[in-house]
Design an enzyme around this catalytic site. Structure first.
Site, PDB file in Angstrom:
ATOM      1  N   ASP A 282       0.827  -1.199   0.000  1.00 26.07           N
ATOM      2  CA  ASP A 282       0.000   0.000   0.000  1.00 26.07           C
ATOM      3  C   ASP A 282       0.869   1.260   0.000  1.00 26.07           C
ATOM      4  OD1 ASP A 282      -2.767   1.126   0.556  1.00 26.07           O
ATOM      5  OD2 ASP A 282      -1.690   1.985   2.261  1.00 26.07           O
TER       6      ASP A 282
ATOM      7  N   GLU B 127       1.201  -0.591  -5.131  1.00 29.90           N
ATOM      8  CA  GLU B 127       0.207   0.446  -5.413  1.00 29.90           C
ATOM      9  C   GLU B 127       0.982   1.646  -5.932  1.00 29.90           C
ATOM     10  OE1 GLU B 127      -3.293   3.316  -3.678  1.00 29.90           O
ATOM     11  OE2 GLU B 127      -1.640   2.745  -2.391  1.00 29.90           O
TER      12      GLU B 127
HETATM   13  C1  NOJ Z   1      -4.403   3.140  -0.533  1.00 27.11           C
HETATM   14  C2  NOJ Z   1      -5.545   2.227  -0.243  1.00 27.11           C
HETATM   15  O1  NOJ Z   1      -5.889   1.533  -1.416  1.00 27.11           O
HETATM   16  C3  NOJ Z   1      -6.657   3.091   0.294  1.00 27.11           C
HETATM   17  O2  NOJ Z   1      -7.865   2.396   0.368  1.00 27.11           O
HETATM   18  C4  NOJ Z   1      -6.218   3.628   1.621  1.00 27.11           C
HETATM   19  O3  NOJ Z   1      -7.201   4.514   2.110  1.00 27.11           O
HETATM   20  C5  NOJ Z   1      -4.886   4.378   1.502  1.00 27.11           C
HETATM   21  N1  NOJ Z   1      -3.922   3.702   0.695  1.00 27.11           N
HETATM   22  C6  NOJ Z   1      -4.271   4.569   2.870  1.00 27.11           C
HETATM   23  O4  NOJ Z   1      -3.803   3.350   3.376  1.00 27.11           O
END
Ligand code: NOJ
Length: 568
Positions: free
Chosen positions: A231, A291
């Protein structure tokens, strides 16, 4: 140069890039040295919304286990489960309060172990979601850090004095609204949070943090996890001098000045940590998915690492920002991806983005467009990551009023920002009450199209989106050219039809995608793909009037896809 090695009794014909992995494991690879994840279709599960086994309105791990048969039949080979660790659920699990356990809302560690074992029996691997940028403010590390300025864990997070009375250390803003600094009156300092204030950023410059987090990853690898989705990797590091970010014109959705986040995003140190995580992943033969929000393909390329020693699967999230279905736009993007090297990872939807069915639908041809776009990204060279419900055409269903919003950003930013509830509604299993997700009131209402777009109804309909997805996944499994073939674009000037060939040795699979709302004639001249005009056999089409023959010109219905194969 290729060489032949004998590794643990196996004959492996290898390119000179072959690197035996640690611990004497032999990674199974195909002739092109691809590993399992190169050819697997991944599927993202948002556990709150997938299947509720204990009827409390929220999905759980046993619910996921109960659906493995469905997922195997669909043809997916890996599940990415968004965070299911203990959490106060401020950000629905992305605020982790213990990295080495399961939130009771989702089950127990024993349930998790059962899920891993059952998945194996279904030939499906489990990928967890690792949140390295921040913890919950209820994590014991943060509670200790916050307890005093001299706490041994003080430096595990980013604490600083304000610039002056009531002034945060600098102008950095949280992506979820407001200043990225929160004042702690007890110790008289501010802590930094790129996301919610309940998600304080860890200090990755502290080696103790690095060790604790890598150990948490090992904990799950030892339990049989095949990898992680990482993430928010872009925000792991901040400029130690906390320089103000340059201001940009205008304000964000929360009314704060726009800034160019050069001092708290994509710092070069991020790559050191990606390499460290990769080293640990390699000890277990695991895969790392990132991500990775990028503006262009060159930026994305960096996440593979200069020596391919960082992420194996940085996600290409750029297509999710394409507002319209357009042949030139997708052709250009794929061309750029193909030109950059690296194994592409394609995504069209996820739990933070308006569902592709709604984003690309025109309100009239939504089902056709859903099939068209599936045919595009599932037939490309690379690994696709589906989002649960995409295969049945789940639509976005935003809250109707601010009072109905569950996602805090939607309450804070209403009505400009409605939050992400709309793309997180319960999976539509049937046309029964609550779409068969639960017997009680679900945590979010089901989307209205569940009556027509659900697993039971679509399984029975040969023309459904679901059955089209199943056939696409079968093709990926059965056609070597679709797994490993080169990508060759055709008709580069065609404004309406995006067409390409996947070529492997003497075989080719043609994919023609009419991305316009009118019928089109597409010319099929495979010379560009290295074929003299071969005979072709139709493998699959989404046309309402089936296409059975492929000649040098094909008539295509609006928003339709055709997949055909060369025959000798
Ligand atoms: C990306 C995640 O996909 C999202 O859902 C989240 O709110 C943020 N990162 C913070 O962790």
């Amino acid at each position: 140069m290729s060489k032949t090695l004998i590794v643990a009794g196996l004959l492996v014909t290898s390119m000179s890039t072959f690197t035996p992995i640690a611990r004497g494991q032999v990674k199974p690879t195909d002739v092109a040295h691809h590993e399992w994840w190169h050819h697997a279709v991944f599927y993202e599960v948002y556990p709150r919304s997938f299947a509720d086994s204990n009827n409390d309105g929220v999905g759980d791990l046993n619910g996921i286990t109960s659906k493995l048969g469905y997922l195997q039949h669909l043809g997916v080979k890996a599940l990415w489960i968004t965070p299911c660790f203990p959490s106060p659920q401020v950000d629905f699990g992305y605020d982790v309060s213990d990295y080495e356990s399961i939130d009771p809302m989702y089950g127990t560690l024993a349930d998790f172990d059962r899920l891993v074992a059952q998945s194996k029996a279904h030939d499906i691997k489990i990928i967890l979601d690792f949140v390295p940028n921040h913890t919950s403010d209820q994590h014991k590390w943060f509670l200790e850090s916050k307890s005093s300025r001299t706490s041994p864990k003080r430096d595990w997070y980013i604490w600083r004095d304000g610039k002056g009375p009531n002034q945060p250390p600098n102008n950095w803003t949280s992506t979820f609204g407001g200043s990225a600094w929160k004042y702690d009156p007890a110790t008289g300092q501010y802590y930094y949070h790129y996301f919610y204030a309940e998600q304080p950023d860890l200090n990755w410059r502290n080696p103790e943090v690095v060790k604790a987090m890598l150990d948490a990853m090992r904990f799950w690898y030892k339990r049989g996890v095949a990898g992680f989705r990482l993430d928010a990797v872009d925000t792991l590091y901040e400029d130690p001098n906390l320089k103000d970010n340059p201001l940009l014109p205008g304000t964000d959705k929360f009314g704060f000045p726009n800034t160019n986040e050069i001092y708290n995003k994509k710092l070069p140190e991020v790559h050191d940590i990606m390499r460290a995580m990769r080293k640990v992943a390699d000890e277990y033969g695991a895969v790392l998915i990132g991500e990775t929000w990028t503006q262009n393909v060159a930026q994305l390329r960096e996440y593979y690492g200069a020596r391919n020693d960082e992420l194996q699967m940085p996600m290409d999230l750029m297509m999710t920002e394409f507002k319209q279905v357009s042949a030139p736009a997708f052709r250009d993007h794929i061309g750029a991806v193909e030109g950059a090297g690296g194994w592409p990872v394609f995504v069209i939807s996820n739990h933070d983005i308006v569902r592709s069915y709604t984003r690309w639908g025109d309100g009239v041809h939504n089902d056709d467009i859903a099939k068209l776009m599936a045919a595009m990204y599932l037939m490309l060279r690379g690994t696709p990551i589906m989002y649960y419900g995409e295969e049945i055409g789940m639509e976005n269903s935003d809250p109707k009023s601010k009072d109905d919003v569950r996602d805090p950003i939607g309450r804070r930013g209403w009505p400009l920002e409605k939050g992400r509830d709309g793309e997180r509604t319960p999976m539509q299993w049937s046309d029964a009450k609550n779409a068969g997700f639960t017997e009680v009131t679900p945590w979010l209402p089901v989307a209205p199209n569940y009556r027509t777009h659900n697993v039971v109804t679509e399984t029975a309909d040969p023309q459904s989106i679901l059955n089209f997805y199943r056939r696409l996944l079968d093709l990926r499994r059965d056609e070597p050219a679709l797994r490993e073939g080169q990508y060759v674009a055709l008709n580069p000037q065609d404004p309406n039809v995006f067409a390409f060939v996947r070529r492997l040795k003497g075989e080719g699979v043609l994919v023609a995608l009419n991305m316009s709302g009118s019928s089109q004639t597409v010319k099929v001249d495979l010379k560009a793909a290295g074929f003299s005009q071969p005979k072709m056999r139709v493998l699959l089409t989404s046309s309402h009037t089936p296409i059975t023959k492929v000649s040098t010109e094909i008539e295509m219905e609006p928003y339709s896809a055709l997949i055909a194969k060369t025959v000798k």
